[in-house]
Scaffold this active site. Sequence first.
Site, mmCIF file in Angstrom:
data_model
loop_
_atom_site.group_PDB
_atom_site.id
_atom_site.type_symbol
_atom_site.label_atom_id
_atom_site.label_comp_id
_atom_site.label_asym_id
_atom_site.label_seq_id
_atom_site.Cartn_x
_atom_site.Cartn_y
_atom_site.Cartn_z
ATOM 1 C CG HIS A 171 -1.707 1.139 1.478
ATOM 2 N ND1 HIS A 171 -3.188 1.281 1.125
ATOM 3 C CD2 HIS A 171 -1.402 2.391 1.972
ATOM 4 C CE1 HIS A 171 -3.568 2.411 1.621
ATOM 5 N NE2 HIS A 171 -2.527 3.275 2.065
ATOM 6 C CD GLU A 172 2.000 3.498 3.683
ATOM 7 O OE1 GLU A 172 2.214 4.518 3.109
ATOM 8 O OE2 GLU A 172 0.798 3.374 4.268
ATOM 9 C CG HIS A 201 0.151 5.946 -0.603
ATOM 10 N ND1 HIS A 201 -0.689 6.799 -1.303
ATOM 11 C CD2 HIS A 201 -0.267 5.363 0.679
ATOM 12 C CE1 HIS A 201 -1.887 6.651 -0.362
ATOM 13 N NE2 HIS A 201 -1.376 6.073 0.799
ATOM 14 C CD GLU A 254 -4.758 6.512 2.122
ATOM 15 O OE1 GLU A 254 -4.626 5.208 2.465
ATOM 16 O OE2 GLU A 254 -3.688 7.292 2.194
#
Length: 302
Positions: free
Chosen positions: A155-156, A159, A233
């Site tokens: 997930h990071e 980003h 997100e």
Amino acid sequence: MAPGDIATETAPMMRIALLLATNFAVVVLLGVVLSVLQRVFGIQLGDHATLLAFAAAIGFGGAFISLALSKWMAKRSTGATVITQPRSEAEAWLLDTVGRQAKAAGIGMPEVAVYDAPELNAFATGMNRNNALVAVSTGLLRAMNRDEVEAVLAHEISHVANGDMVTMTLLQGVLNTFVIFLARVVGRALDAWIGGNREGGPGMFYYLIVLVLDMVFGALASIIVMWFSRRREFRADHGGASLAGRPKMVAALERLGQTYGVSTLPNQVKAFGISGSVGHGLKRLFMSHPPLAERIAVLRRG
């Protein structure tokens, strides 16, 4: 209502108040800098084009300075320890996992760090896609299994690969510019209407009006920034699912429910954490993350 219920209701409001206060302070500081520059260079900013140029220089300048300092500020404010030489099998696994995901996402290897915090959380920040920082909390490492941690890291990494830090900075720069510009244009108009001062310089009410407008327009700008933050997100959740697998990403989000809404991250990087705040009604406008149940439902739908 029990004391715990009162605390639960009060906490989101305190976060909103802190967000508004911080945004107000930043905008006021930018306005003060603009006023000082105006006096130093003797430029009359009654010309809208000149005012807009100065507002853009200060608005974007402040946003990009914050971005340039983001990694340093994140490390300093969280006490994060960057893993340079792994001291354990767990640290070696973290480095290997991030390295593998970064290669799959087509970005440079980020710095990997661990910071001491009880909640389940992680964040990414940095100046660009090839010079980022990915950090995870000790609480997350204790509570999650490796499949779930892998999904959080993915997930990071998403980003970073999506360029979210730079995009947020550009958006903040645009909004800073228009907050500074519009507050002063509208302030001059209202000052002239109140005091009949249509031809001369700013009247006695001008600076008070501008302060109020900075706060009002700054709050509206915060709503736009938080809306965009919630959209990214969802994208990062889908990116994490692509890198680590949808079942792992769903499981990680479900595990986040243990402490979702609790964050010891400083304000500078709170919006970049995987765990967000909890709120309903108007409070949702100031949330950097969508509700956890909504994130899980969207991810399951594909």
